[in-house]
Design a protein around this motif. Sequence first.
Motif, PDB file in Angstrom:
ATOM      1  N   ASN A 192      30.924  31.364  33.034  1.00  0.00           N
ATOM      2  CA  ASN A 192      32.436  31.585  33.310  1.00  0.00           C
ATOM      3  C   ASN A 192      32.498  33.092  33.322  1.00  0.00           C
ATOM      4  N   ARG A 193      33.678  33.358  33.959  1.00  0.00           N
ATOM      5  CA  ARG A 193      33.987  34.915  33.961  1.00  0.00           C
ATOM      6  C   ARG A 193      34.488  35.357  32.670  1.00  0.00           C
TER       7      ARG A 193
ATOM      8  N   ASP B  27      38.492  39.179  31.138  1.00  0.00           N
ATOM      9  CA  ASP B  27      39.419  40.093  32.290  1.00  0.00           C
ATOM     10  C   ASP B  27      39.137  39.337  33.618  1.00  0.00           C
ATOM     11  N   GLY B  28      38.427  38.376  33.822  1.00  0.00           N
ATOM     12  CA  GLY B  28      38.431  37.757  34.973  1.00  0.00           C
ATOM     13  C   GLY B  28      37.193  38.153  35.880  1.00  0.00           C
ATOM     14  N   LYS B  29      36.382  38.893  35.130  1.00  0.00           N
ATOM     15  CA  LYS B  29      35.181  39.629  35.874  1.00  0.00           C
ATOM     16  C   LYS B  29      33.996  38.952  35.917  1.00  0.00           C
TER      17      LYS B  29
ATOM     18  N   HIS C  89      39.190  35.555  43.311  1.00  0.00           N
ATOM     19  CA  HIS C  89      38.929  36.940  42.881  1.00  0.00           C
ATOM     20  C   HIS C  89      38.143  37.940  43.900  1.00  0.00           C
TER      21      HIS C  89
END
Length: 403
Positions: A68-69, A72-74, A120
């Motif tokens: 998973n990222r 903070d989505g990174k 992303h």
Amino acid sequence: LDNGLALTPPMGWLAWQRYRCITDCEMYPDDCVNEQLFMKAADLLVSEGYSELGYNYVIVDDCWLAKNRSADGKLQADKIRFPSGIKALSDYVHSKGLKFGIYEDWGTKTCAGYPGVLGHEELDAKTFAEWEVDYVKLDGCYSNVRHMDKGYPEFGRHLNSTGRPMVYSCSWPAYQEEKGMLIDYASMAKHCNLWRNYDDIDDSWESMIKIADYFAQKQEFWAKYAGPGHWNDPDMLLIGNFGLTYDQSKTQMAIWAILAAPLLMSNKLAEVQPHFKDILQNKKVIEVNQDKLGIQGTRVFRDKGIDIWTRPVEPFNDGYYSYAVAFVSRRVDGAPYPYNITLEDLGLKNPNGYSIINLYGKEKSTTSCIFNSKTPIKVRVIPSGVVFLRMNIENSNTPCTDH
Ligand SMILES: OC[C@@H]1[C@H](O)[C@H](O)[C@@H](O)CN1C(=S)Nc1ccc(F)cc1
């Protein structure tokens, strides 16, 4: 892609072919995709003399990621296998004077099922710049092949916008080729530094020669798009692994040199046997592959099971035309096969004559005599092996005796 990078075909080490997606480091501590693998590869590229010959990219492939990222989505690396994180690994590779490459996929997932970049793109490009990545391989699983013509250039623009120079390797044509689509290679050359045209290579003669034959079949469409900054990519070098014999390894190195292909090894550097290492470190063959003209060579002749490939190399101007010429035997009838041909029949018509160097020969083979274009050259080619020559125009006048 005109970003000042990859002015000659990239050279280095890419994990996929040899290490695939082995993530069980308990069971396979020396063969799993973890930070140690790439740090060791960096160490050996330097200590074993590869980096000084040009092999300077250490490239991570699929399966480096956490499932998973982060919050903070990174993108983030698997914490167990890459405990120091990608930036630390990149720093380590740079500390050895090498360049660092990473893998992602223009899709919802990578081929092995890890997070893809879709949705992303800008953030991921920025993350790669933060990690001081020098090379990005963007795969094409889990995506709509029809949208790649827009998606890949767009991701390239995000990479460019970071301001950090990064070699951009695209898998886009391979996925469109698979669907039999008409492919815009001019766009490829404009947006990518190199691109995978066809199937993944596997560790066998059959796989390697199938790719070589496909590149020969497609040469009239593909070869013209190769040049400084933009290359066709027939996939990794198998040399040093299990599937190719010594002579078959010389054949792959010769054909990849003719094709101006990236020289991306995928092997266990610590275990490459000396005579295979000699092939990977053959300066004369690397010189052909890295020739500044960047002209992709072609298969020009098939006769009696002997395939002849030629590539124009420097010096190549106002009457001075030089070539690398590979004689590849597809025969299986045991004995090395004697084959004679005049340079004129090969289309090398210079009246003054040529010096001929056997690129796999001993140093002493650098001839000082010359062949004129009517002198037959005589080679004997081992089954699935190669005789690889370099012919430079000479104006000297010491004709060769029989060779
Ligand atoms: O997962 C990544 C792996 C390597 O990066 C190859 O170089 C890429 O061409 C893609 N890739 C793999 S195994 N791709 C793939 C291979 C066979 C298949 F049925 C579905 C996907």
